[in-house]
Design a protein around this motif. Structure first.
Motif, PDB file in Angstrom:
ATOM      1  N   ASP A 220      79.082  64.587  23.897  1.00 30.93           N
ATOM      2  CA  ASP A 220      79.188  65.392  22.675  1.00 30.93           C
ATOM      3  C   ASP A 220      79.199  66.863  23.097  1.00 30.93           C
ATOM      4  O   ASP A 220      78.185  67.392  23.544  1.00 30.93           O
ATOM      5  CB  ASP A 220      78.005  65.095  21.742  1.00 30.93           C
ATOM      6  CG  ASP A 220      78.084  65.897  20.447  1.00 30.93           C
ATOM      7  OD1 ASP A 220      79.014  66.712  20.291  1.00 30.93           O
ATOM      8  OD2 ASP A 220      77.197  65.710  19.584  1.00 30.93           O
TER       9      ASP A 220
ATOM     10  N   SER B 134      83.042  66.127  14.148  1.00 32.65           N
ATOM     11  CA  SER B 134      82.627  65.201  15.203  1.00 32.65           C
ATOM     12  C   SER B 134      81.930  63.997  14.572  1.00 32.65           C
ATOM     13  O   SER B 134      81.895  62.919  15.167  1.00 32.65           O
ATOM     14  CB  SER B 134      81.744  65.893  16.232  1.00 32.65           C
ATOM     15  OG  SER B 134      80.621  66.415  15.621  1.00 32.65           O
ATOM     16  N   SER B 135      81.431  64.145  13.348  1.00 32.68           N
ATOM     17  CA  SER B 135      80.803  63.000  12.672  1.00 32.68           C
ATOM     18  C   SER B 135      81.808  61.849  12.517  1.00 32.68           C
ATOM     19  O   SER B 135      81.475  60.687  12.761  1.00 32.68           O
ATOM     20  CB  SER B 135      80.278  63.417  11.296  1.00 32.68           C
ATOM     21  OG  SER B 135      79.396  64.505  11.433  1.00 32.68           O
TER      22      SER B 135
ATOM     23  N   SER C 292      83.283  72.918  14.022  1.00 37.88           N
ATOM     24  CA  SER C 292      82.180  73.327  13.147  1.00 37.88           C
ATOM     25  C   SER C 292      81.346  74.496  13.687  1.00 37.88           C
ATOM     26  O   SER C 292      80.919  75.341  12.916  1.00 37.88           O
ATOM     27  CB  SER C 292      81.229  72.152  12.901  1.00 37.88           C
ATOM     28  OG  SER C 292      81.836  71.201  12.068  1.00 37.88           O
ATOM     29  N   LYS C 293      81.091  74.544  14.982  1.00 42.71           N
ATOM     30  CA  LYS C 293      80.055  75.464  15.462  1.00 42.71           C
ATOM     31  C   LYS C 293      80.669  76.742  16.046  1.00 42.71           C
ATOM     32  O   LYS C 293      80.641  77.777  15.403  1.00 42.71           O
ATOM     33  CB  LYS C 293      79.152  74.746  16.468  1.00 42.71           C
ATOM     34  CG  LYS C 293      78.610  73.403  15.948  1.00 42.71           C
ATOM     35  CD  LYS C 293      77.631  73.537  14.795  1.00 42.71           C
ATOM     36  CE  LYS C 293      77.309  72.173  14.212  1.00 42.71           C
ATOM     37  NZ  LYS C 293      76.109  72.098  13.436  1.00 42.71           N
TER      38      LYS C 293
ATOM     39  N   SER D 148      84.326  69.706  18.120  1.00 45.02           N
ATOM     40  CA  SER D 148      84.434  70.000  16.690  1.00 45.02           C
ATOM     41  C   SER D 148      84.750  71.471  16.473  1.00 45.02           C
ATOM     42  O   SER D 148      84.450  72.306  17.328  1.00 45.02           O
ATOM     43  CB  SER D 148      83.084  69.674  16.044  1.00 45.02           C
ATOM     44  OG  SER D 148      83.055  70.091  14.704  1.00 45.02           O
TER      45      SER D 148
ATOM     46  N   TYR E 109      78.765  72.007  20.994  1.00 46.91           N
ATOM     47  CA  TYR E 109      78.247  73.371  21.158  1.00 46.91           C
ATOM     48  C   TYR E 109      78.905  74.108  22.316  1.00 46.91           C
ATOM     49  O   TYR E 109      78.438  75.183  22.712  1.00 46.91           O
ATOM     50  CB  TYR E 109      76.713  73.357  21.287  1.00 46.91           C
ATOM     51  CG  TYR E 109      76.075  72.946  19.976  1.00 46.91           C
ATOM     52  CD1 TYR E 109      76.053  73.819  18.893  1.00 46.91           C
ATOM     53  CD2 TYR E 109      75.560  71.664  19.792  1.00 46.91           C
ATOM     54  CE1 TYR E 109      75.522  73.434  17.671  1.00 46.91           C
ATOM     55  CE2 TYR E 109      75.033  71.270  18.577  1.00 46.91           C
ATOM     56  CZ  TYR E 109      75.017  72.164  17.525  1.00 46.91           C
ATOM     57  OH  TYR E 109      74.495  71.778  16.307  1.00 46.91           O
TER      58      TYR E 109
HETATM   59  C1  LIG Z   1      74.856  67.640  18.348  1.00 48.16           C
HETATM   60  C2  LIG Z   1      75.705  67.545  17.127  1.00 48.16           C
HETATM   61  N1  LIG Z   1      76.744  66.707  17.120  1.00 48.16           N
HETATM   62  C3  LIG Z   1      77.509  66.559  16.025  1.00 48.16           C
HETATM   63  C4  LIG Z   1      77.268  67.272  14.867  1.00 48.16           C
HETATM   64  C5  LIG Z   1      78.136  67.024  13.654  1.00 48.16           C
HETATM   65  O1  LIG Z   1      78.986  68.100  13.379  1.00 48.16           O
HETATM   66  P1  LIG Z   1      80.368  68.024  12.620  1.00 48.16           P
HETATM   67  O2  LIG Z   1      80.509  66.682  12.018  1.00 48.16           O
HETATM   68  O3  LIG Z   1      80.303  69.122  11.618  1.00 48.16           O
HETATM   69  O4  LIG Z   1      81.435  68.268  13.654  1.00 48.16           O
HETATM   70  C6  LIG Z   1      76.201  68.183  14.831  1.00 48.16           C
HETATM   71  C7  LIG Z   1      75.893  68.940  13.600  1.00 48.16           C
HETATM   72  O5  LIG Z   1      74.925  69.658  13.487  1.00 48.16           O
HETATM   73  C8  LIG Z   1      75.399  68.313  15.991  1.00 48.16           C
HETATM   74  O6  LIG Z   1      74.349  69.146  16.041  1.00 48.16           O
END
Ligand SMILES: Cc1ncc(COP(=O)(O)O)c(C=O)c1O
Length: 396
Positions: free
Chosen positions: A215, A111-112, A244-245, A242, A218
């Motif tokens: 966003d 998501s970054s 990621s989580k 994302s 989560y």
């Molecule tokens: C609220 C939120 N948005 C975005 C991100 C970025 O995550 P990523 O780039 O790994 O998808 C994080 C990472 O901790 C986050 O807490």
């Protein structure tokens, strides 16, 4: 005199740009301090970083391994592998009962990477974009680096840290906003926006011509009630998510956006130029990750147990004030009974109790000195040990 001129010129050649002067992400500094203690033989309980302890789901790892054995790993199209985009569209149908055209889905480098593409496609330099505090620090730092102005709106525990339509419009009436970004479940608070709260905020934003970014990184980690996607409420919202989580794939660096139709082509052009495409192996793994749902649900049940251990255990240690932990894997605790200097509190806690957590100042420049964020993404044993250590340390 001549030497000074040469020095001046060298300084000019090497000086970083003003926009690169963004503050550090303090949680990374806490991680580095914890690593130093571990290098000296200490055993640190890691509650600072928002990272699942589990590996990517097995189908994701197997798909990546098979792709590697296949040899070539080529570029993909800038918007991402078509079958992954379709799989994500199916995810919206199955998980939210919401129809999203796969053509509106863009694969991103986490998501970054999505924030950069979204901000570039939606805003001009100088545009004012509202973000809430406490909130995820890179929102404001990326906006600043891109020449936009992050406008910090304070939220309070009375509204579960949800931004209300009135609060947004109050700020907008004073100096107009171009956009607003909110996250639910939120980092660092772990609170969630109800359907009414999200609907009200989006209606207020759209009515005032303020672009809306949600966003949803989560999503999937919701305990209080099912998370609502902004994609269901408006085709004009830009949604960021994302792997990621919930999917436990932080290091794979893969995420996605659902973008309003007119932004698809501009974002495609930006991605072509900025990155060409997202790492292919990660996209292949991400598509297969959807087949690992059982594994991910087991991990989610583990977070639920961790959350229970902290909610019951922290008050026994003396930490009694924290926000409702609705979702994500964070607990945001008010430690004003112990300190008004959360960075020093976190540093001492790490050095003496070997529990790493993040000081609130990372997320909230106004009230963060009285708050600490605990991440509960590790094992239940770690959580029990953390509670025991904190009880001993705070009652010393
Ligand atoms: C609220 C939120 N948005 C975005 C991100 C970025 O995550 P990523 O780039 O790994 O998808 C994080 C990472 O901790 C986050 O807490």
């Amino acid at each position: 005199m001549r030497d000074a001129t040469v020095l001046d010129r060298v300084e000019l050649l090497l000086a970083p740009s003003g926009r690169s002067g963004v503050p550090p992400f303090i949680v990374m500094d806490v991680m580095a301090a914890a690593e130093r203690i571990e290098a000296g033989g200490g055993h640190v309980i890691h509650m600072e970083v928002g990272q699942p302890a589990a590996a990517a789901p097995r189908p994701a790892i197997e798909a990546a391994a098979a792709a590697l054995r296949g040899g070539r790993i080529d570029y993909t199209s800038a918007l991402g592998i078509a079958s992954l985009r379709q799989r994500i569209a199916r995810h919206y149908r199955e998980s939210y009962g919401c129809s999203v055209d796969a053509d509106r889905i863009v694969i991103t480098t986490g998501s970054s990477g999505a924030f950069i593409l979204a901000f570039l496609a939606m805003f001009e330099p100088g545009d004012r974009v509202a973000v809430t505090i406490p909130g995820y620090p890179p929102y404001r730092h990326i906006l600043t680096a891109l020449g936009c102005e992050p406008v910090l709106i304070e939220t309070s525990s009375e509204t579960r840290h949800a931004l209300s339509g009135e609060a947004l419009l109050d700020v907008h009436r004073k100096t107009p906003l171009k956009g607003v970004l909110v996250g639910s479940p939120a980092n660092p608070t772990g609170t969630m926006m109800s359907r009414e709260a999200l609907t009200g905020l989006m209606a207020a934003a759209e009515g005032a011509g303020i672009r809306f970014i949600s966003d949803e990184i989560y999503h999937g980690l919701d305990y209080a009630f099912p998370a609502i996607t902004a994609a269901e409420l408006s085709p004009h919202a830009l949604v960021i998510n994302s792997f990621s989580k919930y999917f436990c794939m932080t290091g794979w660096r893969v995420g996605w956006m659902v973008v309003p139709e007119p932004l698809v082509r501009p974002i495609e052009r930006l991605q072509q130029n900025l990155a060409i495409s997202v790492p292919t192996l990660s996209q292949i793994a991400a598509e297969a990750a959807f087949d690992g749902r059982e594994e991910m649900e087991t991990i989610k049940r583990g977070y639920l147990e961790n959350r229970r251990i902290l909610i019951e255990g922290l008050p026994r240690a003396g930490i009694t004030k924290f926000l409702p932990a609705d979702g994500a894997f964070y607990l945001y605790a008010d430690v004003s009974d112990f300190t008004s200097d959360s960075p020093t509190f976190a540093k001492t806690m790490l050095e003496q109790a070997h529990v790493a957590a993040t000081p609130g100042v990372d997320f909230d420049p106004v009230h963060g000195r009285s708050f600490i964020r605990f991440s509960y993404a590790r094992s239940a044993d770690d959580m029990r040990e953390a509670v025991a250590r904190l009880a001993r340390w705070l009652k010393r």
